[in-house]
Design a protein around this motif. Sequence first.
Motif, mmCIF file in Angstrom:
data_model
loop_
_atom_site.group_PDB
_atom_site.id
_atom_site.type_symbol
_atom_site.label_atom_id
_atom_site.label_comp_id
_atom_site.label_asym_id
_atom_site.label_seq_id
_atom_site.Cartn_x
_atom_site.Cartn_y
_atom_site.Cartn_z
ATOM 1 N N GLU A 152 -11.404 -17.408 -9.435
ATOM 2 C CA GLU A 152 -10.306 -17.120 -8.415
ATOM 3 C C GLU A 152 -9.171 -16.858 -9.162
ATOM 4 O O GLU A 152 -8.245 -15.895 -8.951
ATOM 5 C CB GLU A 152 -10.073 -18.078 -7.319
ATOM 6 C CG GLU A 152 -11.271 -18.119 -6.346
ATOM 7 C CD GLU A 152 -11.095 -19.158 -5.171
ATOM 8 O OE1 GLU A 152 -10.181 -20.027 -5.265
ATOM 9 O OE2 GLU A 152 -11.789 -19.251 -4.201
ATOM 10 N N LYS A 153 -8.882 -17.793 -10.283
ATOM 11 C CA LYS A 153 -7.554 -17.838 -10.784
ATOM 12 C C LYS A 153 -7.697 -16.538 -11.687
ATOM 13 O O LYS A 153 -6.709 -15.945 -11.832
ATOM 14 C CB LYS A 153 -7.782 -19.126 -12.084
ATOM 15 C CG LYS A 153 -6.464 -19.459 -12.360
ATOM 16 C CD LYS A 153 -6.408 -20.838 -12.968
ATOM 17 C CE LYS A 153 -5.219 -21.371 -13.356
ATOM 18 N NZ LYS A 153 -5.507 -22.826 -14.454
ATOM 19 N N LYS A 154 -8.737 -16.142 -12.467
ATOM 20 C CA LYS A 154 -9.086 -15.151 -13.195
ATOM 21 C C LYS A 154 -8.819 -13.662 -12.471
ATOM 22 O O LYS A 154 -8.156 -13.046 -12.847
ATOM 23 C CB LYS A 154 -10.497 -15.044 -13.929
ATOM 24 C CG LYS A 154 -10.602 -13.973 -14.764
ATOM 25 C CD LYS A 154 -12.086 -14.101 -15.453
ATOM 26 C CE LYS A 154 -12.648 -12.831 -16.145
ATOM 27 N NZ LYS A 154 -13.936 -13.006 -16.705
ATOM 28 N N GLU A 155 -9.484 -13.764 -10.993
ATOM 29 C CA GLU A 155 -9.283 -12.524 -10.345
ATOM 30 C C GLU A 155 -7.674 -12.480 -9.868
ATOM 31 O O GLU A 155 -7.007 -11.571 -9.758
ATOM 32 C CB GLU A 155 -10.004 -12.754 -9.049
ATOM 33 C CG GLU A 155 -11.456 -12.733 -9.235
ATOM 34 C CD GLU A 155 -12.275 -12.779 -8.198
ATOM 35 O OE1 GLU A 155 -11.791 -13.181 -7.177
ATOM 36 O OE2 GLU A 155 -13.674 -12.722 -8.286
ATOM 37 N N ARG A 156 -7.050 -13.701 -9.585
ATOM 38 C CA ARG A 156 -5.529 -13.744 -9.406
ATOM 39 C C ARG A 156 -4.920 -13.139 -10.340
ATOM 40 O O ARG A 156 -3.750 -12.244 -10.419
ATOM 41 C CB ARG A 156 -5.326 -14.941 -8.652
ATOM 42 C CG ARG A 156 -3.968 -14.948 -8.114
ATOM 43 C CD ARG A 156 -3.422 -16.560 -7.775
ATOM 44 N NE ARG A 156 -4.506 -17.470 -7.097
ATOM 45 C CZ ARG A 156 -5.057 -18.530 -7.662
ATOM 46 N NH1 ARG A 156 -4.258 -19.045 -8.507
ATOM 47 N NH2 ARG A 156 -5.859 -19.274 -6.950
ATOM 48 N N ALA A 157 -5.106 -13.662 -11.737
ATOM 49 C CA ALA A 157 -4.532 -13.201 -12.948
ATOM 50 C C ALA A 157 -4.849 -11.560 -13.056
ATOM 51 O O ALA A 157 -3.733 -10.919 -13.516
ATOM 52 C CB ALA A 157 -5.027 -14.004 -14.012
ATOM 53 N N GLU A 158 -6.114 -11.212 -13.000
ATOM 54 C CA GLU A 158 -6.078 -9.984 -12.937
ATOM 55 C C GLU A 158 -5.435 -8.825 -11.914
ATOM 56 O O GLU A 158 -5.077 -7.879 -12.138
ATOM 57 C CB GLU A 158 -7.734 -9.462 -12.701
ATOM 58 C CG GLU A 158 -8.520 -9.940 -14.083
ATOM 59 C CD GLU A 158 -10.117 -9.728 -13.971
ATOM 60 O OE1 GLU A 158 -10.565 -9.221 -12.774
ATOM 61 O OE2 GLU A 158 -10.671 -10.099 -14.988
ATOM 62 N N ILE A 163 -1.176 -5.600 -10.779
ATOM 63 C CA ILE A 163 0.177 -5.163 -10.160
ATOM 64 C C ILE A 163 1.284 -5.169 -11.271
ATOM 65 O O ILE A 163 2.079 -4.136 -10.912
ATOM 66 C CB ILE A 163 0.553 -6.650 -9.044
ATOM 67 C CG1 ILE A 163 -0.416 -6.385 -8.070
ATOM 68 C CG2 ILE A 163 2.086 -6.384 -8.804
ATOM 69 C CD1 ILE A 163 -0.367 -7.792 -6.863
ATOM 70 N N MET A 164 1.224 -5.861 -12.235
ATOM 71 C CA MET A 164 2.140 -5.753 -13.364
ATOM 72 C C MET A 164 2.224 -4.567 -14.025
ATOM 73 O O MET A 164 3.147 -3.944 -14.437
ATOM 74 C CB MET A 164 2.237 -7.004 -14.231
ATOM 75 C CG MET A 164 2.711 -8.289 -13.645
ATOM 76 S SD MET A 164 2.488 -9.748 -14.469
ATOM 77 C CE MET A 164 3.427 -9.677 -15.853
ATOM 78 N N VAL A 165 0.839 -4.164 -14.144
ATOM 79 C CA VAL A 165 0.660 -2.947 -15.103
ATOM 80 C C VAL A 165 1.077 -1.703 -14.224
ATOM 81 O O VAL A 165 1.672 -0.975 -14.851
ATOM 82 C CB VAL A 165 -0.949 -2.690 -15.345
ATOM 83 C CG1 VAL A 165 -1.350 -1.317 -15.726
ATOM 84 C CG2 VAL A 165 -1.302 -3.842 -16.497
ATOM 85 N N ARG A 166 0.713 -1.872 -12.803
ATOM 86 C CA ARG A 166 1.173 -0.545 -12.061
ATOM 87 C C ARG A 166 2.477 -0.806 -12.213
ATOM 88 O O ARG A 166 3.362 0.478 -12.066
ATOM 89 C CB ARG A 166 0.482 -1.109 -10.724
ATOM 90 C CG ARG A 166 0.123 0.133 -9.794
ATOM 91 C CD ARG A 166 -0.468 0.183 -8.893
ATOM 92 N NE ARG A 166 -1.471 -1.022 -8.689
ATOM 93 C CZ ARG A 166 -1.872 -1.741 -7.606
ATOM 94 N NH1 ARG A 166 -1.188 -1.703 -6.629
ATOM 95 N NH2 ARG A 166 -2.646 -2.711 -7.958
ATOM 96 N N ALA A 167 3.380 -1.858 -11.786
ATOM 97 C CA ALA A 167 4.724 -1.858 -11.793
ATOM 98 C C ALA A 167 5.368 -1.480 -13.233
ATOM 99 O O ALA A 167 6.302 -0.858 -13.221
ATOM 100 C CB ALA A 167 5.256 -3.365 -11.431
ATOM 101 N N ALA A 168 4.767 -2.026 -14.147
ATOM 102 C CA ALA A 168 5.387 -1.320 -15.615
ATOM 103 C C ALA A 168 5.034 -0.102 -15.678
ATOM 104 O O ALA A 168 5.864 0.946 -16.272
ATOM 105 C CB ALA A 168 4.734 -2.194 -16.681
ATOM 106 N N THR A 169 4.066 0.677 -15.166
ATOM 107 C CA THR A 169 3.692 2.181 -15.263
ATOM 108 C C THR A 169 4.777 2.572 -14.205
ATOM 109 O O THR A 169 5.110 3.730 -14.721
ATOM 110 C CB THR A 169 2.238 2.393 -14.579
ATOM 111 O OG1 THR A 169 1.293 1.562 -15.520
ATOM 112 C CG2 THR A 169 1.899 3.718 -14.832
ATOM 113 N N HIS A 170 5.081 2.277 -12.871
ATOM 114 C CA HIS A 170 6.022 2.938 -12.198
ATOM 115 C C HIS A 170 7.482 2.718 -13.156
ATOM 116 O O HIS A 170 8.135 3.724 -12.947
ATOM 117 C CB HIS A 170 5.991 2.048 -10.973
ATOM 118 C CG HIS A 170 5.049 2.361 -10.024
ATOM 119 N ND1 HIS A 170 4.648 3.779 -9.710
ATOM 120 C CD2 HIS A 170 3.886 1.734 -9.331
ATOM 121 C CE1 HIS A 170 3.620 3.905 -8.932
ATOM 122 N NE2 HIS A 170 3.238 2.496 -8.801
ATOM 123 N N ILE A 171 7.743 1.750 -13.586
ATOM 124 C CA ILE A 171 9.235 1.429 -14.255
ATOM 125 C C ILE A 171 8.860 2.310 -15.377
ATOM 126 O O ILE A 171 10.118 3.243 -15.547
ATOM 127 C CB ILE A 171 9.169 -0.178 -14.699
ATOM 128 C CG1 ILE A 171 9.264 -0.981 -13.422
ATOM 129 C CG2 ILE A 171 10.381 -0.194 -15.838
ATOM 130 C CD1 ILE A 171 9.314 -2.540 -13.856
#
Length: 199
Positions: A152-158, A163-171
């Motif tokens: 669950e932790k791993k999935e949450r981290a993933e 989300i961060m990758v998508r946000a970084a990509t958007h940024i």
Amino acid sequence: MAKRESQKPLMIRAIMDLKSHLLHLEKSSESHIQRTKQEAEKLQKGELRVSQAKCAKIQQDIHQLRAQLNVLIIDNRDSELALRKKKYKVEMEIENWIQKYDADMGEKQTEFEEVDAVYTEEKAQLAELKEKYAVLEQEYSQIKEERRRSQEKKERAERELAIMVRAATHIQAFWKGYLVRSLLKSKRKKKGKGKKSKK
């Protein structure tokens, strides 16, 4: 006295009559007795003949019955002998079956005791294994729970990473777009100034 004298012949006569009558009675009773005897003898002879015939018939019946009795005794003796032999044979078979049963039961008892000993040992081993299994199951449940939490932790981290990758990509895309637009603006300004200066 004269009267007595005259009555004497009458009395003598009466006595004579009575004697004669008695003699006659004696003869007739003798003949009657003789006839009765003869009839009785005839009857006796007839009865004797009938009795002898009956005795002969009874003797014959006795002989036949004795012969039948002897035949029945012989048959019964033969039958009894056969039944005794059969009984002896059956008793021997029963004795053999009892001995076989006892032997089989002895073997089965020994086999049962061996199986029971193995069963008792295996039961003890099973109880021991159950205890170990309970401990292992508890450990496995803990490990499984830890893995689930870790997963669950791993999935949450993933998910967070995605989300961060998508946000970084958007940024990055937004930044690149901004830079491109800024660059285009500055180029336009330069072009606009260049056109103004050319005029």
